[in-house]
Design a protein around this motif. Structure first.
Motif, mmCIF file in Angstrom:
data_model
loop_
_atom_site.group_PDB
_atom_site.id
_atom_site.type_symbol
_atom_site.label_atom_id
_atom_site.label_comp_id
_atom_site.label_asym_id
_atom_site.label_seq_id
_atom_site.Cartn_x
_atom_site.Cartn_y
_atom_site.Cartn_z
ATOM 1 N N ARG A 1 0.833 -1.200 0.000
ATOM 2 C CA ARG A 1 0.000 0.000 0.000
ATOM 3 C C ARG A 1 0.870 1.254 0.000
ATOM 4 O O ARG A 1 0.588 2.224 -0.718
ATOM 5 C CB ARG A 1 -0.932 -0.016 1.211
ATOM 6 C CG ARG A 1 -1.871 1.183 1.289
ATOM 7 C CD ARG A 1 -2.776 1.113 2.509
ATOM 8 N NE ARG A 1 -3.594 2.301 2.599
ATOM 9 C CZ ARG A 1 -4.746 2.474 1.964
ATOM 10 N NH1 ARG A 1 -5.213 1.491 1.197
ATOM 11 N NH2 ARG A 1 -5.429 3.592 2.085
ATOM 12 N N GLU B 1 -7.243 2.731 -2.947
ATOM 13 C CA GLU B 1 -8.365 2.904 -2.034
ATOM 14 C C GLU B 1 -8.264 1.848 -0.939
ATOM 15 O O GLU B 1 -7.265 1.149 -0.816
ATOM 16 C CB GLU B 1 -9.695 2.799 -2.792
ATOM 17 C CG GLU B 1 -9.902 3.926 -3.793
ATOM 18 C CD GLU B 1 -11.263 3.888 -4.458
ATOM 19 O OE1 GLU B 1 -11.699 4.930 -4.968
ATOM 20 O OE2 GLU B 1 -11.898 2.799 -4.465
ATOM 21 N N GLN C 1 -9.325 0.927 3.367
ATOM 22 C CA GLN C 1 -9.086 1.512 4.682
ATOM 23 C C GLN C 1 -7.790 0.942 5.261
ATOM 24 O O GLN C 1 -7.773 -0.156 5.800
ATOM 25 C CB GLN C 1 -10.269 1.234 5.606
ATOM 26 C CG GLN C 1 -11.596 1.769 5.046
ATOM 27 C CD GLN C 1 -12.764 1.476 5.955
ATOM 28 O OE1 GLN C 1 -12.785 1.887 7.116
ATOM 29 N NE2 GLN C 1 -13.749 0.757 5.437
ATOM 30 N N THR D 1 -6.026 -2.937 1.143
ATOM 31 C CA THR D 1 -5.464 -2.291 -0.041
ATOM 32 C C THR D 1 -6.270 -2.661 -1.277
ATOM 33 O O THR D 1 -6.408 -3.836 -1.618
ATOM 34 C CB THR D 1 -3.991 -2.690 -0.241
ATOM 35 O OG1 THR D 1 -3.245 -2.304 0.919
ATOM 36 C CG2 THR D 1 -3.401 -2.005 -1.457
ATOM 37 N N ARG E 1 -8.261 0.863 -7.774
ATOM 38 C CA ARG E 1 -9.449 1.110 -8.601
ATOM 39 C C ARG E 1 -9.045 1.772 -9.906
ATOM 40 O O ARG E 1 -8.308 2.755 -9.917
ATOM 41 C CB ARG E 1 -10.455 1.992 -7.865
ATOM 42 C CG ARG E 1 -11.720 2.313 -8.702
ATOM 43 C CD ARG E 1 -12.753 3.078 -7.891
ATOM 44 N NE ARG E 1 -12.233 4.359 -7.446
ATOM 45 C CZ ARG E 1 -12.237 5.465 -8.204
ATOM 46 N NH1 ARG E 1 -12.718 5.433 -9.436
ATOM 47 N NH2 ARG E 1 -11.768 6.603 -7.718
ATOM 48 N N THR F 1 -9.744 4.195 -12.642
ATOM 49 C CA THR F 1 -10.564 5.410 -12.562
ATOM 50 C C THR F 1 -11.606 5.504 -13.667
ATOM 51 O O THR F 1 -12.670 6.088 -13.465
ATOM 52 C CB THR F 1 -9.669 6.657 -12.608
ATOM 53 O OG1 THR F 1 -8.837 6.606 -13.783
ATOM 54 C CG2 THR F 1 -8.769 6.729 -11.381
ATOM 55 N N THR G 1 -12.160 -2.796 -9.619
ATOM 56 C CA THR G 1 -11.214 -2.778 -8.509
ATOM 57 C C THR G 1 -10.444 -4.088 -8.400
ATOM 58 O O THR G 1 -10.947 -5.157 -8.756
ATOM 59 C CB THR G 1 -11.935 -2.512 -7.169
ATOM 60 O OG1 THR G 1 -12.884 -3.565 -6.919
ATOM 61 C CG2 THR G 1 -12.640 -1.172 -7.178
ATOM 62 N N ARG H 1 -8.516 -6.090 -5.369
ATOM 63 C CA ARG H 1 -8.315 -6.135 -3.918
ATOM 64 C C ARG H 1 -7.151 -7.064 -3.590
ATOM 65 O O ARG H 1 -7.192 -8.253 -3.912
ATOM 66 C CB ARG H 1 -9.588 -6.612 -3.223
ATOM 67 C CG ARG H 1 -9.463 -6.669 -1.719
ATOM 68 C CD ARG H 1 -10.806 -6.896 -1.086
ATOM 69 N NE ARG H 1 -10.714 -6.850 0.360
ATOM 70 C CZ ARG H 1 -11.702 -6.483 1.152
ATOM 71 N NH1 ARG H 1 -12.865 -6.115 0.640
ATOM 72 N NH2 ARG H 1 -11.544 -6.479 2.458
ATOM 73 N N THR I 1 -18.853 -0.216 -11.142
ATOM 74 C CA THR I 1 -18.481 0.174 -9.791
ATOM 75 C C THR I 1 -18.556 -0.986 -8.808
ATOM 76 O O THR I 1 -17.961 -0.916 -7.737
ATOM 77 C CB THR I 1 -19.375 1.309 -9.290
ATOM 78 O OG1 THR I 1 -20.754 0.922 -9.442
ATOM 79 C CG2 THR I 1 -19.134 2.574 -10.099
#
Length: 211
Positions: A57, A73, A75, A82, A85, A87, A92, A94, A136
């Motif tokens: 990250r 992105e 938290q 980690t 995404r 844009t 995404t 992960r 999304t």
């Protein structure tokens, strides 16, 4: 956009960034090896996994390492979560460690409702139309694994929540490498009322699962 077109689009997004991601994750794994040296055996798995994510990250947040067109992105304070995404499309990736208890190495979603929704393939590849909206809710997993001195990295798209100790089905599996040509892609296609999703057959060790 058909499932095949969408699958090819995901591959076209992942293939050019594969080498840089492979190098970055390899750096994170090697550095995590050093930093967790001496950690007791009963906690080394969790400590090492979180350290890899934290280091990856940190490198990704550095714009020199984050692939162009992608943003970081997730938290970070939650076990160094980690997520990358894209844009333009919203797709995404992960970052997780491969499961060592599931037969195909793909982690199950667990009890978290958000993960269960993402893992279930809320926007299945055969139903995705990026000509009208962004993807999304299309989540792919960026899975790393270390076997001895060998590090591997792949991108998968799951179609179910999965279960602990059982395979988590995927309809897209992209094995990345140090160069863009070192890419192996496996797909399934919707041919009728029933779709035969596949489980990648890989060897596992006997260590416990750490997500």
């Amino acid at each position: 956009m058909t499932q095949n077109e969408t699958s090819l689009m995901i591959e076209s997004l992942v293939r050019p960034i594969g080498p840089s991601l492979f190098e970055l994750i390899s750096l994170a794994v090697v550095e995590a090896d050093t930093r967790t040296n001496g950690v007791t055996a009963d906690t080394i798995g969790l400590s090492h996994t979180i350290m890899v994510r934290a280091l990856a990250r940190t490198l990704l947040i550095d714009h020199e390492h984050c692939p162009i067109g992608w943003v970081v992105e997730g938290q970070g304070h939650r076990m160094a979560q980690t997520i990358l995404r894209h844009t333009e499309t919203g797709i995404t990736l992960r970052l997780l460690k491969e499961s060592t208890v599931n037969p195909n190495g793909v982690p199950h979603a667990g009890r978290n409702l958000a993960r269960r929704s993402a893992w279930s393939g809320a926007v299945p590849l055969e139903g995705l139309d990026l000509g009208h909206r962004t993807a999304t809710s299309l989540t792919c997993l960026l899975l790393w694994k270390k076997d001895g001195d060998k590090i591997s990295l792949r991108v998968v798209h799951t179609v179910e929540e999965g279960r602990y100790g059982a395979g988590t089905a995927v309809d897209l599996d992209i094995q990345l490498g140090a160069t863009a040509t070192e890419v192996t892609v496996h797909r399934t296609f919707h041919t009728g009322d029933d779709t035969d999703f596949f489980y990648v057959d890989t060897e596992r060790d006997d260590a416990g699962e750490v997500l």
